[in-house]
Design an enzyme around this catalytic site. Structure first.
Site, PDB file in Angstrom:
ATOM      1  N   ASP A 112       0.876  -1.173   0.000  1.00 21.11           N
ATOM      2  CA  ASP A 112       0.000   0.000   0.000  1.00 21.11           C
ATOM      3  C   ASP A 112       0.915   1.226   0.000  1.00 21.11           C
ATOM      4  O   ASP A 112       1.520   1.556   1.009  1.00 21.11           O
ATOM      5  CB  ASP A 112      -0.894  -0.040   1.251  1.00 21.11           C
ATOM      6  CG  ASP A 112      -1.737   1.228   1.408  1.00 21.11           C
ATOM      7  OD1 ASP A 112      -1.681   2.111   0.516  1.00 21.11           O
ATOM      8  OD2 ASP A 112      -2.450   1.333   2.430  1.00 21.11           O
ATOM      9  N   ASP A 121     -13.242   5.368   1.253  1.00 18.33           N
ATOM     10  CA  ASP A 121     -11.804   5.349   1.538  1.00 18.33           C
ATOM     11  C   ASP A 121     -11.251   6.768   1.510  1.00 18.33           C
ATOM     12  O   ASP A 121     -11.006   7.328   0.446  1.00 18.33           O
ATOM     13  CB  ASP A 121     -11.123   4.452   0.491  1.00 18.33           C
ATOM     14  CG  ASP A 121      -9.599   4.370   0.687  1.00 18.33           C
ATOM     15  OD1 ASP A 121      -9.062   5.041   1.588  1.00 18.33           O
ATOM     16  OD2 ASP A 121      -8.964   3.621  -0.070  1.00 18.33           O
ATOM     17  N   LYS A 180       2.785  11.303  -3.284  1.00 19.36           N
ATOM     18  CA  LYS A 180       1.739  10.641  -4.078  1.00 19.36           C
ATOM     19  C   LYS A 180       0.866  11.655  -4.803  1.00 19.36           C
ATOM     20  O   LYS A 180       0.344  11.387  -5.876  1.00 19.36           O
ATOM     21  CB  LYS A 180       0.891   9.775  -3.145  1.00 19.36           C
ATOM     22  CG  LYS A 180      -0.070   8.825  -3.839  1.00 19.36           C
ATOM     23  CD  LYS A 180      -0.753   7.947  -2.807  1.00 19.36           C
ATOM     24  CE  LYS A 180      -1.694   6.950  -3.450  1.00 19.36           C
ATOM     25  NZ  LYS A 180      -2.295   6.077  -2.418  1.00 19.36           N
ATOM     26  N   GLU A 207      -7.447   0.516  -4.372  1.00 23.81           N
ATOM     27  CA  GLU A 207      -7.446   0.438  -2.906  1.00 23.81           C
ATOM     28  C   GLU A 207      -8.790  -0.021  -2.319  1.00 23.81           C
ATOM     29  O   GLU A 207      -8.801  -0.913  -1.465  1.00 23.81           O
ATOM     30  CB  GLU A 207      -7.001   1.783  -2.311  1.00 23.81           C
ATOM     31  CG  GLU A 207      -5.490   1.966  -2.475  1.00 23.81           C
ATOM     32  CD  GLU A 207      -5.018   3.407  -2.417  1.00 23.81           C
ATOM     33  OE1 GLU A 207      -5.802   4.286  -2.021  1.00 23.81           O
ATOM     34  OE2 GLU A 207      -3.849   3.653  -2.768  1.00 23.81           O
TER      35      GLU A 207
END
Lengths: 200, 626
Positions: B25, B208, B87, B186
């Site tokens: 992850d 999420d 990211k 994800e």
């Protein structure tokens, strides 16, 4: 050097139905799921068989396979996805059936919808415009949705009957009702947009 | 005992050792690595017992970059050289970065490239390289814990990541020397970890909210099949934004101007984040900021003040929820459970508002930080071939519509959003001028009707169209999106067969050359050289192919091949085996290509046979249901 035009033009309204990406499996979408071609299908059966087929061909099953196998798996899984997406939706399924009968639902000349239907569409669109401008008219929106639902059910009913008869005249009726359903779906999408605007 | 040893011909268990696979992850704030051991998925800790690796990289002059908690310690003292939340920059262009502007206290290099580059004391780095540093640490951690090299990994990405962001993530993994089995969304990973654990069936929503991205997915779970019905989100919304909202509030309260120095800004962000976390338990927190020597601002932030600050952000997440349900054609009442994922779902106000929206309390019984890595590990284990009998199948969708530019600056959608992957779809186009012999194809992504409102993915050209009247040529443009969500496009003029195709290298991506240079730079020249590395890669490919063909032959060779065909395949395998023993990289490559061609028909027959069996098998189980 002359600059290359940065755009392309759509060739026709007609959609390209994939004809089986893998050479020796050029089967029609119904055959892929071993179903009899027709408008009336068992959705649960279709879904069950779709899942079984994907269990066999999905590229994830070939993560350790050769490049050859993985390429094939992507093509076959894509083909099965396309077939499933087309058959599970009534409008897409009807369009595809007409396509199998070599009738193009996008043929402009075939567009002769009855004026009564078009008038009703215009009225609904106007009503929707009023809701958009006047947020108090939320109950109007509910009424519009109900009208759209009823209209859709009626049209789907007529469509199913037409396919059940299956003669040339009935197929023309089917084509006309596919056009109507496209109008109805577009209207529903617009109504949903308005609903989102109002609630946010 | 003899009975137990009986096995059907062709069903002999594969004679290989268990493959070492891991799930990673790669998060905005923290990253994790997990693996399946003795049937149980677990995250792996570093030598000090820490599972979460802060996604922070510190670049000091003339030293190897440090990653994680060590790097994080430098964030306040040396902000320009401490890269956090990278990211957010993955797959982004220079213009996007300008828009994020003051949120990123880095120095960007002026460059010709479409990819932003950050200036550090250790030189100029791209976001892909920064991410690769994080991945390398996780790779080392996994290999040290498992005592073996990793055969393959599954790396997770936000479902709402576009093609450029996915490609950038894959490039980072490649740079870190990882074999990516799959990019996994994800929320889908979370659903796998949750669903397998709870034997879940029915419609589930995964909400999420991470450090920098928000995703929502609607899934139908049915006997091991995880079918994503729709996905939506915002690839620039997360806990970081809450921190910024709090930091801006402090700046207003303490009368700090807009042009505060980066070190103060970093301290404010750190304090803001801590305040947010403490308010999960506490009703109010005291704040203290040193503005200058001898000048301290003191204040109090209550939970209701925090709620007011973050409500607009939570509100922003609800619109994608509504749209995803609509796209999935699912009514609120049909949703069985809402699963909360991502560290930011610890914030009580988020749980409260999401609960109100879905009219049911969301599920929070799984560790929102770990669940994505755990799901990725389970999928990696399956993809590595360690679970040949599993029923698990993930059917994901593409998050954004893909299309091309047509006359008048219009975007013609070829693959609408939320189409199940993989997908291959074509559409016919034509020329608009008499005698036009070439055209340029502009691939775009997004939901707007106008190209200007969409994101440009790539441009390529098709030449050699025979001169014809306008509208006479038939050019079929084919879009293919693989299971990773990566797009390739080809164009073919139907009457002459003139063809042109590209693997879409996003407008905002690194070029193959750039990646190659980075790879070369990253190789330690003293112990490794390029030729040896390439030879090894070919050998690994050869082994994998020989293994795959061997398995296929044992399973279906007798049933599906006649003697001549079998002999041809055996011969091609033998050639590859001998080439593999040699040192000639080219010879191995050619032998691989030859075996691939020889087995093409066999592979195709096997798949059709699989389909046939699936339908007959299905019929029997359908009968049983009656």
């Amino acid at each position: 050097m002359r600059k290359i035009p940065a755009v392309v033009v759509k060739a026709s309204r007609s959609k390209v139905f994939s004809d089986g990406a893998v050479s020796n499996s050029a089967r029609n979408f119904f055959e892929i799921f071993d179903l009899t071609p027709g408008f009336a299908i068992d959705l649960a059966l279709l879904t069950g068989r779709y899942r079984e087929l994907q269990r066999q061909v999905h590229p994830d099953k070939y993560a350790q396979g050769s490049d050859q196998e993985r390429r094939l798996a992507v093509q076959m899984a894509a083909n099965i996805n396309d077939a499933f997406r087309t058959l599970k939706d009534p409008v897409e399924r009807a369009s595809y059936l007409l396509h199998l009968h070599e009738i193009s639902v996008d043929d402009q000349s075939a567009r002769r919808l009855d004026p009564e239907f078009l008038l009703e569409q215009m009225e609904l669109r106007e009503a929707l415009g009023e809701v958009r401008n006047n947020r108090q008219a939320v109950h109007e929106l509910t009424k519009i949705f109900t009208t759209i639902d009823t209209l859709e059910q009626q049209t789907l009913g007529t469509l199913a009957e037409a396919f059940a008869r299956g003669d040339a005249a009935s197929l023309r009726t089917a084509n006309e009702n596919v056009q109507k359903l496209r109008f109805i779906n577009k209207l529903r999408a617009e109504a949903e947009e308005v609903e989102v605007q109002i609630s946010s | 005992m003899a009975l137990l040893e009986l096995s059907e011909p062709g069903q002999t268990p594969r004679p290989h050792e268990r493959r070492v696979a891991a799930g990673i992850d790669l998060g905005t704030t923290n990253s994790l690595v997990a693996t399946v051991r003795s049937g149980v998925a677990e995250t792996l800790a570093d030598t000090q017992g820490r599972h979460l690796l802060p996604s922070v990289v510190y670049y000091a002059a003339a030293a190897a970059p440090s990653v994680g908690d060590d790097a994080k310690a430098h964030a306040v003292t040396d902000p320009f050289n401490t890269i956090a939340s990278v990211k957010r920059l993955m797959g982004r262009g220079v213009d996007d970065v300008k828009r994020l502007g003051n949120q990123l206290p880095y120095r960007f290099a002026a460059s010709e490239s479409a990819v932003p580059r950050i200036v550090t004391s250790a030189g100029v780095v791209s976001p892909v390289e920064v991410s690769a540093e994080i991945l390398k640490v996780l790779k080392q951690r996994a290999q040290a814990t498992l005592g073996a090299d990793l055969d393959g990994v599954v790396v997770t990405v936000p479902a709402y990541f576009d093609d450029a962001q996915r490609q950038a993530t894959k490039d980072a993994a490649r740079l870190a020397g990882l074999n990516v089995l799959r990019l996994l969304n994800e929320p889908t990973a979370a659903a796998v970890a949750y669903g397998l654990d709870h034997q879940a069936e029915g419609v589930y929503v995964v909400y999420d909210l991470g450090g920098g991205t928000f995703d929502v997915s609607v899934l139908r779970l049915h006997r091991g099949v995880f079918e994503v019905l729709a996905t939506g989100g915002d690839s620039a919304l997360g806990g970081d934004d809450m921190d910024h909202a709090i930091a801006e509030w402090i700046m207003r309260e303490a009368n700090i101007g807009d042009h505060a120095d980066p070190m103060l800004l970093r301290r404010l962000l750190r304090d803001a984040c801590q305040a947010k976390e403490r308010l999960t338990e506490a009703q109010q927190v005291a704040l203290e900021v040193e503005l200058a020597p001898q000048q301290v601002w003191q204040g109090t932030l209550t939970r209701s003040q925090l709620n007011a600050l973050i409500d607009p952000l939570i509100q922003r997440s609800l619109a994608p929820c509504r749209r995803a349900l609509r796209d999935a054609n699912i009514k609120l009442e049909e949703v069985r459970e809402v699963v909360m994922v991502g560290g930011s779902t610890r914030v009580p106000r988020v749980r409260e508002r999401v609960g109100q929206f879905f009219a049911r309390p969301p599920l929070v019984d799984i560790d929102p930080d770990k669940v994505v890595a755990l799901g990725a590990a389970i999928q990696a284990d399956v993809l590595a071939g360690n679970k040949p009998d599993t029923d698990m199948l993930l059917l994901d969708v593409n998050p954004l519509s893909l299309g091309i530019e047509t006359m008048g600056g219009l975007a013609e959608k070829i693959i609408p959003r939320n189409t199940t992957l993989p997908v291959s779809r074509g559409q016919d186009f034509t020329t608009y001028k008499d005698g036009q012999t070439a055209l340029s194809i502009h691939v775009v992504q997004g939901e707007r009707d106008l190209v200007s409102g969409c994101r440009s993915l790539a441009r390529f050209e098709l030449h050699g169209i025979p001169p014809m009247a306008a509208g006479a040529a038939r050019i079929r443009i084919l879009f293919q999106v693989d299971a990773d969500g990566l797009l390739s496009v080809s164009a073919k003029e139907q009457t002459t067969g003139t063809e042109s195709s590209i693997q879409v290298k996003p407008s905002y991506g690194l070029t193959d050359n750039e990646i190659e240079t980075m790879l070369l730079d990253s190789i330690d020249h003293a112990t490794d050289d390029v030729a040896a590395r390439q030879l090894r890669e070919q050998q690994v490919d050869a082994d994998r192919l020989l293994d795959a063909v061997g398995v296929a032959l044992r399973a279906d060779g007798d049933a599906l091949l006649d003697k001549t065909e079998r002999a041809a395949i055996d011969a091609a395998m033998q050639s590859l085996r001998s080439a593999r023993e040699g040192q000639d990289e080219r010879a191995i490559k050619n032998a691989i290509a030859a075996l691939d061609t020889t087995t093409a028909e066999f592979a195709s027959r096997r798949m059709n046979e699989g389909i046939r069996k699936a339908l007959t098998g299905r019929r029997i189980s359908e009968l049983k249901d009656i």
